[in-house]
Design a protein around this motif. Sequence first.
Motif, PDB file in Angstrom:
ATOM      1  N   LYS A 152       0.840  -1.189   0.000  1.00  0.00           N
ATOM      2  CA  LYS A 152       0.000   0.000   0.000  1.00  0.00           C
ATOM      3  C   LYS A 152       0.882   1.249   0.000  1.00  0.00           C
ATOM      4  N   ALA A 153       0.323   2.335  -0.525  1.00  0.00           N
ATOM      5  CA  ALA A 153       0.987   3.640  -0.499  1.00  0.00           C
ATOM      6  C   ALA A 153      -0.013   4.645   0.038  1.00  0.00           C
ATOM      7  N   ARG A 154       0.508   5.746   0.576  1.00  0.00           N
ATOM      8  CA  ARG A 154      -0.424   6.758   1.068  1.00  0.00           C
ATOM      9  C   ARG A 154       0.053   8.165   0.739  1.00  0.00           C
TER      10      ARG A 154
ATOM     11  N   PRO B 182      -3.086  11.473   5.356  1.00  0.00           N
ATOM     12  CA  PRO B 182      -2.802  10.081   5.712  1.00  0.00           C
ATOM     13  C   PRO B 182      -3.997   9.148   5.563  1.00  0.00           C
ATOM     14  N   ASP B 183      -5.183   9.710   5.406  1.00  0.00           N
ATOM     15  CA  ASP B 183      -6.360   8.860   5.204  1.00  0.00           C
ATOM     16  C   ASP B 183      -6.489   8.378   3.770  1.00  0.00           C
ATOM     17  N   LEU B 184      -5.712   8.954   2.864  1.00  0.00           N
ATOM     18  CA  LEU B 184      -5.731   8.522   1.464  1.00  0.00           C
ATOM     19  C   LEU B 184      -4.692   7.413   1.284  1.00  0.00           C
ATOM     20  N   VAL B 185      -5.178   6.171   1.279  1.00  0.00           N
ATOM     21  CA  VAL B 185      -4.317   4.994   1.181  1.00  0.00           C
ATOM     22  C   VAL B 185      -4.715   4.199  -0.055  1.00  0.00           C
ATOM     23  N   TYR B 186      -3.733   3.736  -0.798  1.00  0.00           N
ATOM     24  CA  TYR B 186      -3.983   3.085  -2.078  1.00  0.00           C
ATOM     25  C   TYR B 186      -3.328   1.709  -2.123  1.00  0.00           C
ATOM     26  N   GLU B 187      -4.061   0.727  -2.671  1.00  0.00           N
ATOM     27  CA  GLU B 187      -3.503  -0.600  -2.910  1.00  0.00           C
ATOM     28  C   GLU B 187      -2.580  -0.535  -4.124  1.00  0.00           C
TER      29      GLU B 187
ATOM     30  N   HIS C 246       3.278   3.032   2.765  1.00  0.00           N
ATOM     31  CA  HIS C 246       2.322   3.005   3.875  1.00  0.00           C
ATOM     32  C   HIS C 246       2.941   2.188   5.016  1.00  0.00           C
ATOM     33  N   ILE C 247       3.997   2.745   5.590  1.00  0.00           N
ATOM     34  CA  ILE C 247       4.825   2.071   6.582  1.00  0.00           C
ATOM     35  C   ILE C 247       4.993   2.997   7.783  1.00  0.00           C
ATOM     36  N   VAL C 248       4.999   2.405   8.978  1.00  0.00           N
ATOM     37  CA  VAL C 248       5.319   3.174  10.181  1.00  0.00           C
ATOM     38  C   VAL C 248       6.836   3.212  10.308  1.00  0.00           C
ATOM     39  N   TRP C 249       7.425   4.390  10.163  1.00  0.00           N
ATOM     40  CA  TRP C 249       8.870   4.542  10.202  1.00  0.00           C
ATOM     41  C   TRP C 249       9.365   4.784  11.627  1.00  0.00           C
ATOM     42  N   PHE C 250      10.677   4.623  11.811  1.00  0.00           N
ATOM     43  CA  PHE C 250      11.300   4.961  13.085  1.00  0.00           C
ATOM     44  C   PHE C 250      10.954   6.406  13.443  1.00  0.00           C
ATOM     45  N   GLY C 251      10.546   6.611  14.684  1.00  0.00           N
ATOM     46  CA  GLY C 251      10.209   7.954  15.133  1.00  0.00           C
ATOM     47  C   GLY C 251       8.763   8.340  14.916  1.00  0.00           C
TER      48      GLY C 251
END
Length: 230
Positions: free
Chosen positions: A109-111, A116-121, A142-147
């Motif tokens: 997924k990408a966002r 941030p509510d716009l997320v795409y497959e 669409h990844i939770v990064w460090f920090g």
Amino acid sequence: MKCLVVLTGAGMSAESGIRTFRDSNGLWNNYRIEEVASPEAWEKHPEVVLEFYNQRRKQLFEVEPNAGHRALVRLEEKFDVQIITQNVDDLHERAGSSHVLHLHGELKKARSTVDPDLVYELDHWELKMGDTCEKGSQLRPHIVWFGEPVPLFDQAVQIAKTADIFLVIGTSLVVYPAAGLIRYVERDVPKFYVDPQAFPVHGVPKLEVIREKAGKVLPKLVEKMLNRFA
């Protein structure tokens, strides 16, 4: 129906051939992992960040769920199975698991960088500079990064609290906040910890430690759970 909650980490997918986040001593093309997986990295060199995740995504399109993933699906015959995963791959879903919560995001997924509510497959492996959302803003993994905060952690806590059985697979239980989820499980709930490097967790009662790879031991453990708890 009893609720069986499963927490999975990198070791779960490693047996499918997915390189873990800390392979090669935490380096990728001479970049430290933090240098390609943080908001600061995105600001400094977004092209490098995109390429890092493109390579991971490309690999994901080439691998398949392993025996451990498939074994967990069998548990749905008798249990309400809720999977909380630290992994960004979709191997649980491809194996057939019905309820999967991705704490750290999803690789396919990408966002939007402005909403941030716009997320795409994504149905392809490559995300490039110039790929934009409907508002014209650059897309990011669409990844939770460090920090960054883990937005689904509170939901994961609520799931952990409902567990009648708790199963931890393929994680070192040192990456927080995910590692803290086991502390929210009721004390009298049976708990199983499957990992070749697993160690006793102090202050967690009714925990059975199984030092084996998931693909090897899970088919047998699942059979045991179906007979013992269902």
